[in-house]
Design an enzyme around this catalytic site. Structure first.
Site, PDB file in Angstrom:
ATOM      1  N   HIS A  21       0.853  -1.188   0.000  1.00 33.97           N
ATOM      2  CA  HIS A  21       0.000   0.000   0.000  1.00 33.97           C
ATOM      3  C   HIS A  21       0.892   1.244   0.000  1.00 33.97           C
ATOM      4  O   HIS A  21       2.122   1.141  -0.071  1.00 33.97           O
ATOM      5  CB  HIS A  21      -0.986  -0.014   1.177  1.00 33.97           C
ATOM      6  CG  HIS A  21      -0.345  -0.167   2.534  1.00 33.97           C
ATOM      7  ND1 HIS A  21       0.598   0.718   3.020  1.00 33.97           N
ATOM      8  CD2 HIS A  21      -0.512  -1.099   3.516  1.00 33.97           C
ATOM      9  CE1 HIS A  21       0.957   0.361   4.240  1.00 33.97           C
ATOM     10  NE2 HIS A  21       0.318  -0.751   4.557  1.00 33.97           N
ATOM     11  N   HIS A  24       4.025   1.515   2.281  1.00 33.22           N
ATOM     12  CA  HIS A  24       5.250   0.868   1.808  1.00 33.22           C
ATOM     13  C   HIS A  24       5.925   1.732   0.741  1.00 33.22           C
ATOM     14  O   HIS A  24       7.147   1.902   0.742  1.00 33.22           O
ATOM     15  CB  HIS A  24       4.928  -0.506   1.207  1.00 33.22           C
ATOM     16  CG  HIS A  24       4.234  -1.442   2.138  1.00 33.22           C
ATOM     17  ND1 HIS A  24       2.931  -1.834   1.957  1.00 33.22           N
ATOM     18  CD2 HIS A  24       4.658  -2.060   3.262  1.00 33.22           C
ATOM     19  CE1 HIS A  24       2.577  -2.671   2.920  1.00 33.22           C
ATOM     20  NE2 HIS A  24       3.609  -2.816   3.743  1.00 33.22           N
ATOM     21  N   CYS A 130       2.249 -12.121  18.652  1.00 35.23           N
ATOM     22  CA  CYS A 130       1.435 -11.566  17.558  1.00 35.23           C
ATOM     23  C   CYS A 130       2.014 -12.071  16.247  1.00 35.23           C
ATOM     24  O   CYS A 130       3.155 -11.721  15.897  1.00 35.23           O
ATOM     25  CB  CYS A 130       1.442 -10.045  17.592  1.00 35.23           C
ATOM     26  SG  CYS A 130       0.649  -9.308  16.129  1.00 35.23           S
ATOM     27  N   CYS A 133       2.849  -9.160  13.763  1.00 37.19           N
ATOM     28  CA  CYS A 133       4.123  -8.483  14.014  1.00 37.19           C
ATOM     29  C   CYS A 133       5.293  -9.459  14.005  1.00 37.19           C
ATOM     30  O   CYS A 133       6.444  -9.026  13.956  1.00 37.19           O
ATOM     31  CB  CYS A 133       4.101  -7.788  15.374  1.00 37.19           C
ATOM     32  SG  CYS A 133       2.990  -6.376  15.506  1.00 37.19           S
ATOM     33  N   CYS A 155      -3.378  -7.363  19.738  1.00 30.86           N
ATOM     34  CA  CYS A 155      -2.219  -6.515  19.452  1.00 30.86           C
ATOM     35  C   CYS A 155      -2.701  -5.090  19.209  1.00 30.86           C
ATOM     36  O   CYS A 155      -3.648  -4.860  18.453  1.00 30.86           O
ATOM     37  CB  CYS A 155      -1.483  -7.059  18.232  1.00 30.86           C
ATOM     38  SG  CYS A 155      -0.206  -5.941  17.592  1.00 30.86           S
ATOM     39  N   HIS A 158      -2.233  -4.434  15.283  1.00 32.28           N
ATOM     40  CA  HIS A 158      -3.047  -5.162  14.307  1.00 32.28           C
ATOM     41  C   HIS A 158      -4.507  -5.364  14.720  1.00 32.28           C
ATOM     42  O   HIS A 158      -5.326  -5.779  13.907  1.00 32.28           O
ATOM     43  CB  HIS A 158      -2.426  -6.540  14.025  1.00 32.28           C
ATOM     44  CG  HIS A 158      -1.156  -6.470  13.228  1.00 32.28           C
ATOM     45  ND1 HIS A 158       0.074  -6.385  13.807  1.00 32.28           N
ATOM     46  CD2 HIS A 158      -0.952  -6.446  11.887  1.00 32.28           C
ATOM     47  CE1 HIS A 158       1.003  -6.323  12.862  1.00 32.28           C
ATOM     48  NE2 HIS A 158       0.410  -6.355  11.697  1.00 32.28           N
ATOM     49  N   LYS A 305      -3.370   4.364  11.315  1.00 36.21           N
ATOM     50  CA  LYS A 305      -2.229   3.938  10.518  1.00 36.21           C
ATOM     51  C   LYS A 305      -2.710   3.144   9.308  1.00 36.21           C
ATOM     52  O   LYS A 305      -3.635   2.336   9.399  1.00 36.21           O
ATOM     53  CB  LYS A 305      -1.303   3.057  11.368  1.00 36.21           C
ATOM     54  CG  LYS A 305      -0.086   2.554  10.600  1.00 36.21           C
ATOM     55  CD  LYS A 305       0.719   1.547  11.430  1.00 36.21           C
ATOM     56  CE  LYS A 305       1.895   1.049  10.604  1.00 36.21           C
ATOM     57  NZ  LYS A 305       2.010  -0.371  10.534  1.00 36.21           N
ATOM     58  N   LYS A 308      -3.565  -2.910   5.680  1.00 33.41           N
ATOM     59  CA  LYS A 308      -4.409  -3.799   4.876  1.00 33.41           C
ATOM     60  C   LYS A 308      -5.399  -4.543   5.766  1.00 33.41           C
ATOM     61  O   LYS A 308      -6.555  -4.742   5.405  1.00 33.41           O
ATOM     62  CB  LYS A 308      -3.539  -4.804   4.117  1.00 33.41           C
ATOM     63  CG  LYS A 308      -2.805  -4.206   2.928  1.00 33.41           C
ATOM     64  CD  LYS A 308      -3.757  -3.889   1.784  1.00 33.41           C
ATOM     65  CE  LYS A 308      -3.012  -3.378   0.575  1.00 33.41           C
ATOM     66  NZ  LYS A 308      -3.900  -3.019  -0.531  1.00 33.41           N
TER      67      LYS A 308
END
Length: 519
Positions: A21, A24, A130, A133, A155, A158, A305, A308
């Site tokens: 996305h 990145h 996690c 992560c 998490c 996430h 943040k 996805k």
């Protein structure tokens, strides 16, 4: 150790569990701009990017898609991650995959050395893990789940449940390096940037370091531990080593000496691994620590943040298909203070594209080239007697060149662009005051007309050189229209205002055409 002219810079390597996305792409573009700037300053520059393809997350994703982990990784790299580089015009020198033989073999060499030197021991660990992560979490890093995850610990990054794992693993004696790490941060205050990231790292280390579990025995997708093949290397320990395996560690000592150490550009969410665990690993192996670690902020969409898993991810081509890769690069690196979080909105992107790129830089370039074509038959004019205003433009060219290079030395990309944009604004103001279109009507003002156009022409060329790392496509077209010798990316950016002028300009189509954005 690399000499002073060497500049090796890396992105993190990205998980191939999904497609990229704009978060990145932001990291890729920032790293690319820094690399391009150093190349144009004559440094022996090397930019590395790549993909992280081991670990439980990849295994589960591949299994869910009825393919092997390697098949999954091959497809994602070919269809998504390498195409991303073309989408946002990244000129990387190397692309490493953790499934490359050059990587896997030398991960084992590194690990074996640490084991032989007594930095690794056997132990047991129980904790919350996690998978997203690929990291054990402290309870302080977990929050209470809501909705379908109510009653579970999730998490904080996430928003998905963690797993309670109990494993017999191999451990790296990270704690043994706490004092050396604190000394490093003290001796080199710029080792971790920005300041907010440095303070966070200092807090982590001062509060006490736990030894790191560096193997897994509950699954087999990873690099085998060389002395115990019932274990695979923990994905982070494996992944961090890409920065040295890509430049010859374990197989090409000359190349390794030429390139290492590297400047790392990472997202702040993986700062601890890069600024604490990674230098400790290198210290244990007797290798030089990185040049530095810069933890940039997050891209936020709707205050969250980019993710996805939370369906807030935006594909880079959603932007580049409309605005182009240059606009993507400019927007994210100028609108966001590099090192801080930044919010993305389509409205802000469209407004900045129109005001700064189309009306600001693009219109300036078109006007200057068009007036030289119209009033001088395309021949680049020579300056005559210079006025205070002409001298001021030359002074701003020098200031912008020096300030931009200084900012890049501090990794302050947004400042480098802002310094350069002062010249854009100055040249537009200069043309408004000098009115070359009015001078052209009076034959007695011919010398002044040519001086004004020569001054504007030279400033435009300086802009082309300074903006080349950020706007490579537009500046290449502009350089051609200026009739300047060589390629724009070959010009010394640290002496941008000293570029050699051409003899004749050629017509220039709009660098940033009007864009229709749906309401």
């Amino acid at each position: 150790m690399a000499d002073a002219s060497s500049f090796y810079i890396t992105t993190p390597i990205f998980y191939v569990n999904d497609v990229p996305h704009i978060g990145h792409a932001y990291t890729e573009v920032a790293t690319d701009v820094l690399a391009r700037w150093h190349r144009q300053a004559g440094d022996d520059t090397w930019m590395l990017t790549g993909t992280d393809e081991h670990g439980q997350k990849i295994l589960r994703t591949a299994t869910a898609n009825d393919v092997t982990p390697k098949e999954w990784a091959d497809k994602l790299v070919a269809d998504a991650w390498k195409p991303l580089l073309a989408t946002v015009d990244v000129a990387n020198d190397d692309f490493i995959r953790t499934t490359d033989e050059r990587h896997e073999q030398n991960v084992q060499k590194f690990l074996q050395q640490l084991y032989d030197d007594g930095h690794i021991y056997t132990g047991e660990y129980e904790g919350y893990y996690c998978v997203g992560c690929e990291e054990y979490k402290q309870e302080s890093e977990l929050v209470a789940g809501t909705g379908e995850y109510e009653g579970q610990l999730v998490c904080a990054i996430h928003s998905k449940p963690v797993e309670l794992l109990h494993e017999k693993n191999y451990f790296f004696r990270t704690s043994a390096f706490a004092d050396r790490l604190l000394a490093l941060y003290e001796e080199r205050p710029d080792f971790v940037q920005p300041e907010s990231a440095r303070n966070e790292v200092l807090g982590w280390v001062r509060s006490g370091l736990a030894d790191l579990s560096i193997s897994r025995s509950t699954f087999d997708w990873g690099v085998k531990v060389p002395w115990d093949e019932t274990h695979v290397v923990y994905v982070w320990f494996d992944a961090l080593l890409n920065y040295i395996t890509a430049v010859g560690y374990g197989q090409d000592n000359e190349e390794f000496a030429r390139r290492w150490p590297a400047q790392h550009i990472v997202g702040k969410d993986i700062l601890r691994f890069h600024a604490v665990i990674w230098p400790a690993m290198l210290m244990a192996a007797g290798l030089e620590v990185p040049r530095g670690v810069f933890g940039h902020g997050w891209l936020l969409v709707g205050g969250e943040k980019m993710s996805k898993s939370k369906l807030t991810g935006i594909a880079p081509e959603q932007i580049t298909d409309t605005f182009g890769s240059d606009a993507f690069r400019y927007y994210f690196l100028s609108a966001i203070h590099f090192g801080q979080d930044g919010s993305f909105s389509w409205e802000d992107l469209a407004a900045r594209y129109q005001a700064e790129l189309a009306n600001g830089f693009g219109n300036l370039a078109s006007r200057v080239i068009a007036m030289i074509n119209r009033y001088c038959d395309g021949l680049v004019p020579s300056a005559g007697e210079l006025s205070a205003a002409d001298h001021e433009i030359a002074a701003i060219e020098q200031r912008a060149t020096d300030a931009a290079w200084s900012a890049i030395g501090r990794l302050a990309i947004h400042e480098a662009i802002a310094s350069t944009w002062e010249l854009v604004d100055a040249l537009n103001g200069y043309l408004t005051v000098e009115e070359p279109w009015t001078l052209a009507k009076d034959p007695h003002q011919r010398a002044r007309l040519e001086t004004v156009l020569a001054t504007a022409y030279h400033g435009l060329g300086t802009l082309a050189v300074l903006l080349s790392p950020v706007l490579p496509k537009a500046t290449e077209r502009l350089w051609t229209a200026l009739g300047a010798p060589g390629a724009v990316y070959e010009q010394r950016i640290d002496r941008a205002n000293e570029w050699a002028v051409g003899e004749r300009v050629t017509p220039l189509e709009a660098l940033f055409p009007r864009v229709e954005v749906a309401e």
